[in-house]
Scaffold this motif. Structure first.
Motif, PDB file in Angstrom:
ATOM      1  N   GLY A  40       0.789  -1.224   0.000  1.00 24.87           N
ATOM      2  CA  GLY A  40       0.000   0.000   0.000  1.00 24.87           C
ATOM      3  C   GLY A  40       0.823   1.277   0.000  1.00 24.87           C
ATOM      4  O   GLY A  40       1.992   1.314  -0.408  1.00 24.87           O
ATOM      5  N   VAL A  41       0.193   2.350   0.474  1.00 24.14           N
ATOM      6  CA  VAL A  41       0.861   3.648   0.539  1.00 24.14           C
ATOM      7  C   VAL A  41       2.035   3.605   1.498  1.00 24.14           C
ATOM      8  O   VAL A  41       3.007   4.352   1.346  1.00 24.14           O
ATOM      9  CB  VAL A  41      -0.155   4.731   0.963  1.00 24.14           C
ATOM     10  N   ILE A  44       4.931   2.541  -0.602  1.00 25.07           N
ATOM     11  CA  ILE A  44       5.282   3.635  -1.513  1.00 25.07           C
ATOM     12  C   ILE A  44       6.034   4.726  -0.761  1.00 25.07           C
ATOM     13  O   ILE A  44       7.045   5.268  -1.252  1.00 25.07           O
ATOM     14  CB  ILE A  44       4.013   4.203  -2.175  1.00 25.07           C
ATOM     15  N   LEU A 135      -4.539   2.340   1.071  1.00 22.79           N
ATOM     16  CA  LEU A 135      -4.524   1.167   0.194  1.00 22.79           C
ATOM     17  C   LEU A 135      -4.027  -0.035   0.982  1.00 22.79           C
ATOM     18  O   LEU A 135      -3.312  -0.881   0.452  1.00 22.79           O
ATOM     19  CB  LEU A 135      -3.616   1.400  -1.022  1.00 22.79           C
ATOM     20  N   ILE A 160      -7.797  -4.164  -7.139  1.00 25.85           N
ATOM     21  CA  ILE A 160      -6.927  -3.021  -7.393  1.00 25.85           C
ATOM     22  C   ILE A 160      -5.805  -2.969  -6.367  1.00 25.85           C
ATOM     23  O   ILE A 160      -4.637  -2.695  -6.696  1.00 25.85           O
ATOM     24  CB  ILE A 160      -7.750  -1.716  -7.381  1.00 25.85           C
ATOM     25  N   VAL A 161      -6.144  -3.236  -5.111  1.00 24.61           N
ATOM     26  CA  VAL A 161      -5.134  -3.234  -4.041  1.00 24.61           C
ATOM     27  C   VAL A 161      -4.078  -4.300  -4.310  1.00 24.61           C
ATOM     28  O   VAL A 161      -2.867  -4.037  -4.194  1.00 24.61           O
ATOM     29  CB  VAL A 161      -5.803  -3.462  -2.674  1.00 24.61           C
ATOM     30  N   LEU A 163      -3.229  -5.624  -7.174  1.00 22.29           N
ATOM     31  CA  LEU A 163      -2.432  -5.231  -8.337  1.00 22.29           C
ATOM     32  C   LEU A 163      -1.398  -4.184  -7.949  1.00 22.29           C
ATOM     33  O   LEU A 163      -0.218  -4.276  -8.345  1.00 22.29           O
ATOM     34  CB  LEU A 163      -3.351  -4.694  -9.436  1.00 22.29           C
ATOM     35  N   CYS A 164      -1.819  -3.187  -7.178  1.00 23.01           N
ATOM     36  CA  CYS A 164      -0.886  -2.145  -6.727  1.00 23.01           C
ATOM     37  C   CYS A 164       0.241  -2.739  -5.891  1.00 23.01           C
ATOM     38  O   CYS A 164       1.414  -2.373  -6.051  1.00 23.01           O
ATOM     39  CB  CYS A 164      -1.628  -1.080  -5.918  1.00 23.01           C
ATOM     40  N   ASN A 165      -0.098  -3.681  -5.010  1.00 28.95           N
ATOM     41  CA  ASN A 165       0.933  -4.294  -4.176  1.00 28.95           C
ATOM     42  C   ASN A 165       1.888  -5.153  -4.999  1.00 28.95           C
ATOM     43  O   ASN A 165       3.089  -5.204  -4.720  1.00 28.95           O
ATOM     44  CB  ASN A 165       0.285  -5.141  -3.080  1.00 28.95           C
ATOM     45  N   LEU A 167       2.735  -4.601  -8.184  1.00 27.22           N
ATOM     46  CA  LEU A 167       3.625  -3.665  -8.875  1.00 27.22           C
ATOM     47  C   LEU A 167       4.630  -3.050  -7.906  1.00 27.22           C
ATOM     48  O   LEU A 167       5.797  -2.834  -8.257  1.00 27.22           O
ATOM     49  CB  LEU A 167       2.791  -2.564  -9.543  1.00 27.22           C
ATOM     50  N   LEU A 168       4.185  -2.789  -6.679  1.00 30.39           N
ATOM     51  CA  LEU A 168       5.071  -2.215  -5.674  1.00 30.39           C
ATOM     52  C   LEU A 168       6.201  -3.177  -5.320  1.00 30.39           C
ATOM     53  O   LEU A 168       7.369  -2.768  -5.205  1.00 30.39           O
ATOM     54  CB  LEU A 168       4.260  -1.864  -4.423  1.00 30.39           C
ATOM     55  N   THR A 171       8.707  -3.263  -8.136  1.00 28.73           N
ATOM     56  CA  THR A 171       9.549  -2.065  -8.073  1.00 28.73           C
ATOM     57  C   THR A 171      10.596  -2.198  -6.983  1.00 28.73           C
ATOM     58  O   THR A 171      11.767  -1.835  -7.167  1.00 28.73           O
ATOM     59  CB  THR A 171       8.680  -0.818  -7.813  1.00 28.73           C
TER      60      THR A 171
END
Length: 285
Positions: A40-41, A44, A135, A160-161, A163-165, A167-168, A171
């Protein structure tokens, strides 16, 4: 004289603050010393802090605030006011704990320990109306919308959460190395399972015998967001639950699934709403 459990049920902010501190312990004393990140955030914020040299705790607050405001506006509920105390505690205690060394030198121990602490903190805050990460891994009835509309299609927010995690974590693999990224994935899984356990895995069935059923139901839903079990529940049929009760009391009986963390608050609300009510705690089959 008011009971301690009754007083505690009136101060959910206390639990959101404790949840924020617990989650920051998982980050600063377990994950960050080993270059691991959360989802989540929160994750990030950690990656951004490594490049900008800004303090992680400050970025955590600044990046979460606009998303929480957006959720509050989209759901038309004062979610932001309930989330701010926990977020303050989360980011503030992260600043205080950042100079401390890791609890253990073993990355697996820290990944699991950090994930469990984050899951406990996020779950504790969410159960009492707070939200530590906009998130985050936890889900709350009032915290976030359950889905978003993108290109005329309704997409569940949990997808969505995830998917974001994903990608995170990819990265993080390029930035921090793939070994810390794998340990970070283990930590995210531990956090997710711990939060899920806090919401669904530790429950008791409670029978409430009351002459004021509707008043009791309204109070429990307003304060704890729980509803009575319906006939045909997959756990146990209500007729089977009620068969051991006195016949004349059967029609006055309401049956609830209550989480262990909410059990004292549940009892306090019942006593305040209907002091003559009777309660029986049953084992799950």
């Amino acid at each position: 004289m008011k009971s301690a459990s009754g007083d505690a049920s009136r101060f959910p902010v206390f639990y959101t603050v404790i949840g924020g501190i617990t989650a920051s312990v998982g980050l600063e004393l377990f994950l960050h010393p080993h270059d691991m990140i959360a989802g989540g955030v929160t994750g990030i914020s950690r990656l951004v802090s490594l490049y900008t040299q800004e303090h992680f705790g400050l970025l955590l607050f600044v990046l979460n605030l606009p998303l929480m405001l957006l959720y509050s506006l989209s759901t038309h509920k004062p979610m932001l006011l309930r989330a701010l105390p926990g977020l303050f505690a989360f980011s503030g205690s992260a600043i205080i704990l950042s100079p401390f060394p890791a609890v253990s030198g073993h990355p697996v121990v820290c990944a699991l320990g950090g994930g469990i602490c984050i899951g406990l903190g996020a779950g504790l805050a969410a159960r009492h109306g707070g939200l530590l990460d906009s998130l985050g891994l936890n889900e709350s009835d009032d915290g976030r919308p359950s889905a978003l509309f993108l290109t005329q299609r309704k997409i569940p927010l949990i997808q969505i959460v995830m998917l974001c995690n994903g990608l995170l974590l990819m990265t993080a693999g390029f930035v921090l190395g793939w070994e810390p990224a794998l340990y970070s994935a283990l930590s995210c899984l531990a956090a997710y399972e711990t939060t899920r356990l806090m919401f669904t895995g530790l429950t008791r069935m409670v029978c409430v015998i009351s002459n004021n059923q509707q008043t009791v139901e309204d109070a429990l839903y307003r304060r704890l967001r729980i509803q009575r079990m319906s006939v045909g529940s997959p756990v146990q049929n209500l007729n089977e639950i009620k068969k051991d009760l006195v016949d004349e009391k059967t029609e006055k009986t309401i049956v609830y699934h209550v989480h262990l963390l909410d059990l004292q608050r549940f009892k306090a609300i019942i006593q305040m709403t209907d002091p003559q009510a009777e309660m029986y705690t049953l084992k799950k089959e």
